[in-house]
Design an enzyme around this catalytic site. Structure first.
Site, PDB file in Angstrom:
ATOM      1  N   ARG A 123      34.077  39.169  48.838  1.00 33.30           N
ATOM      2  CA  ARG A 123      34.010  37.975  47.206  1.00 33.30           C
ATOM      3  C   ARG A 123      34.258  38.614  46.227  1.00 33.30           C
ATOM      4  NH1 ARG A 123      36.237  34.198  50.524  1.00 33.30           N
ATOM      5  NH2 ARG A 123      34.349  32.935  52.278  1.00 33.30           N
ATOM      6  N   GLU A 135      38.255  39.449  46.221  1.00 30.71           N
ATOM      7  CA  GLU A 135      38.639  38.805  46.086  1.00 30.71           C
ATOM      8  C   GLU A 135      38.444  38.091  45.268  1.00 30.71           C
ATOM      9  OE1 GLU A 135      39.023  34.345  48.563  1.00 30.71           O
ATOM     10  OE2 GLU A 135      36.733  35.129  47.512  1.00 30.71           O
ATOM     11  N   SER A 156      35.925  51.214  30.611  1.00 26.29           N
ATOM     12  CA  SER A 156      34.813  52.378  31.137  1.00 26.29           C
ATOM     13  C   SER A 156      33.862  52.041  32.561  1.00 26.29           C
ATOM     14  CB  SER A 156      34.382  52.943  30.406  1.00 26.29           C
ATOM     15  OG  SER A 156      34.262  54.644  30.844  1.00 26.29           O
TER      16      SER A 156
END
Length: 146
Positions: free
Chosen positions: A87, A90, A113
């Site tokens: 997830r 995703e 960073s």
């Protein structure tokens, strides 16, 4: 001791003592997210923190030395199959270009960073289903021209 053996030893001790990362972090005065990452072998710990972690868990100097060692950060190049990690993957897949556009519109051409970085994870109780609040805070690094 290598990082894999170190991680296995730390996790076995954590489970044996019925500890949580949150408890360990609070007891040691360390961010639970950073502590977890170091114990999973993805970050090196400064000597004093490595020693404190090993002593807290009752583990030896070999674990402290492994915690101090610089990691080689390698992860699978395929799509992750663990549902939680997938997830997050995703989210970056769907919102990555949006994040890039908005960050660069606000800051200029550069990156966030992952070295000068902190992260916090909080649980927000909600009657419709508890929420995860993930806060990532990284220094903006502009690209240089020469």
């Amino acid at each position: 001791m290598d990082k894999v053996t170190m991680t296995e030893t730390i996790i076995a001790t954590k489970l044996e003592r019925n500890l949580t990362w949150e408890t360990m972090g609070n007891d040691l005065g360390m961010s639970p997210v950073w502590l977890t990452s170091a114990c999973l072998g993805m970050n090196s710990a400064p000597k004093e923190k490595a020693t404190a972690i090993a002593e807290y868990l009752g583990l030896g100097e070999d674990v402290a030395s492994a915690l101090e060692a610089y990691p080689t950060k390698i992860w699978d190049q395929t799509v992750p199959t663990d549902p939680l990690i997938y997830r997050l993957y995703e989210i970056v897949g769907v919102y990555g270009p949006t994040l890039k556009e908005v960050i660069q519109e606000k800051f200029g051409d550069g990156i966030m960073s992952a070295i000068d970085f902190s992260m916090d994870i909080e649980k927000i109780e909600d009657p419709k289903g508890d929420r995860v609040l993930l806060t990532m805070n990284g220094k903006f690094l502009p690209y240089k021209s020469w």
